[in-house]
Motif scaffolding. Sequence first.
Motif, PDB file in Angstrom:
ATOM      1  N   VAL A   1       0.817  -1.087   0.030  1.00 21.31           N
ATOM      2  CA  VAL A   1      -0.115   0.222  -0.093  1.00 21.31           C
ATOM      3  C   VAL A   1       0.893   1.192  -0.038  1.00 21.31           C
ATOM      4  CG1 VAL A   1      -1.912  -1.011   1.071  1.00 21.31           C
ATOM      5  CG2 VAL A   1      -0.004  -0.053   2.386  1.00 21.31           C
TER       6      VAL A   1
ATOM      7  N   LEU B   1      -0.295   4.244   1.595  1.00 21.81           N
ATOM      8  CA  LEU B   1      -0.949   5.125   2.404  1.00 21.81           C
ATOM      9  C   LEU B   1      -0.863   4.515   3.659  1.00 21.81           C
ATOM     10  CD1 LEU B   1      -4.395   6.344   0.872  1.00 21.81           C
ATOM     11  CD2 LEU B   1      -2.069   7.758   1.061  1.00 21.81           C
TER      12      LEU B   1
ATOM     13  N   LEU C   1      -3.898   2.777   5.389  1.00 19.89           N
ATOM     14  CA  LEU C   1      -4.321   1.665   4.871  1.00 19.89           C
ATOM     15  C   LEU C   1      -3.061   0.472   5.400  1.00 19.89           C
ATOM     16  CD1 LEU C   1      -5.032   2.734   1.056  1.00 19.89           C
ATOM     17  CD2 LEU C   1      -6.807   2.397   3.047  1.00 19.89           C
ATOM     18  N   HIS C   2      -2.007   1.054   5.733  1.00 20.75           N
ATOM     19  CA  HIS C   2      -0.992   0.065   5.984  1.00 20.75           C
ATOM     20  C   HIS C   2      -1.258  -0.433   7.396  1.00 20.75           C
ATOM     21  CE1 HIS C   2       3.509  -0.520   7.464  1.00 20.75           C
ATOM     22  NE2 HIS C   2       2.934  -1.582   6.636  1.00 20.75           N
TER      23      HIS C   2
ATOM     24  N   ASP D   1      -4.364  -0.298   8.985  1.00 20.02           N
ATOM     25  CA  ASP D   1      -5.455  -0.889   8.725  1.00 20.02           C
ATOM     26  C   ASP D   1      -5.249  -2.689   8.272  1.00 20.02           C
ATOM     27  OD1 ASP D   1      -6.920   1.062   9.850  1.00 20.02           O
ATOM     28  OD2 ASP D   1      -7.784   1.500   7.971  1.00 20.02           O
ATOM     29  N   ALA D   2      -4.489  -2.650   7.308  1.00 17.52           N
ATOM     30  CA  ALA D   2      -4.210  -3.902   7.056  1.00 17.52           C
ATOM     31  C   ALA D   2      -3.528  -4.998   8.061  1.00 17.52           C
ATOM     32  CB  ALA D   2      -3.411  -4.065   5.741  1.00 17.52           C
TER      33      ALA D   2
ATOM     34  N   TYR E   1      -6.242  -5.771  10.605  1.00 17.78           N
ATOM     35  CA  TYR E   1      -7.257  -6.764  10.065  1.00 17.78           C
ATOM     36  C   TYR E   1      -6.861  -7.842   9.950  1.00 17.78           C
ATOM     37  CZ  TYR E   1     -10.178  -2.704   9.182  1.00 17.78           C
ATOM     38  OH  TYR E   1     -10.717  -1.477   9.316  1.00 17.78           O
TER      39      TYR E   1
END
Length: 307
Positions: free
Chosen positions: A220, A222, A225-226, A228-229, A232
């Motif tokens: 990623v 951003l 996003l990093h 969050d990944a 998750y």
Amino acid sequence: MYDFDELAAFADVMTTGSLTRSAQKLGLAKSTLSRRISQLEARLNQPLLRRQANRLIPTEAGLLFQSYCTELLAMAAHSQEALAELREEISGKVTLEVHGALARGWMAGVMDAFLTRYPKVELTLHTRETPPSKMHSNSVHIWLGATHECGLNQERLGHLTRGLYASPNYLARAGTPHHPSELASHAWIDLLDTASSGLLLHHAEHSDYLFDAPRSRLRVDLTVLHIDAIAYGQGIGLLPHWVVEKRECHHPGDLVNCLPGWEPAPLPITLLYAYGHHSRRVNALLEFLREQVPAAWQTLPEATHAT
């Protein structure tokens, strides 16, 4: 001592080549404009212009004096702007660009406090994940990571230490590594290929370990996003401790430091801004940002961050 009305008259006639056109442009009588140029020539004891056909053309002295005249008028204009600024409240537009990793946990409060202190300033905030190469004079940037020579003033604000993080769900499913050598068997989540050339991990009680990160199934560009990944359960990734602490305030338990003590070199945080004179609003923003640097960012001893 020069008369700036005379300088302005000469500069304009040098541009138009005509007393008539310059008089109309400046809103003066032609005789007044002619008199001002004559007075300037008398001060300099040199003829500056001569008539050729229907135009006024500069003499050798006029060509030489033109550049000095332009500089004098520019300096006068700048001094008037600077003095006018001192009489006024701090106001106007200013732009702040912040690395995405610093925007969530810090910038919202800073932005609100700055606008409260300076109610006549208009602040535009941008987040970015790539370092700036040039900047407008009314812009300021805060970058996380290595910087390069970009023609901007670079002022170090501090550093962020980093660690290897995963979600509890991922670790329950894939197992918790106990040494960096075990990372090769885990899913790796990369941000802009930061570990593509190898990641040197340090430990206070063990020898350094060069981690050759496996190809990331998810890459990623951003920071949000990093994070969050990883949260998750997509795998293990490298995150600044300070960023994780801020996220934990709203999402407790989402992230776990799965190899405590193993860390790469800290990332520098740098304030970037244009060289030279700044407007009062930019100086106000620079001073305010320096005041608001969190204690956790404070610059490390030279021996620590020289890597």
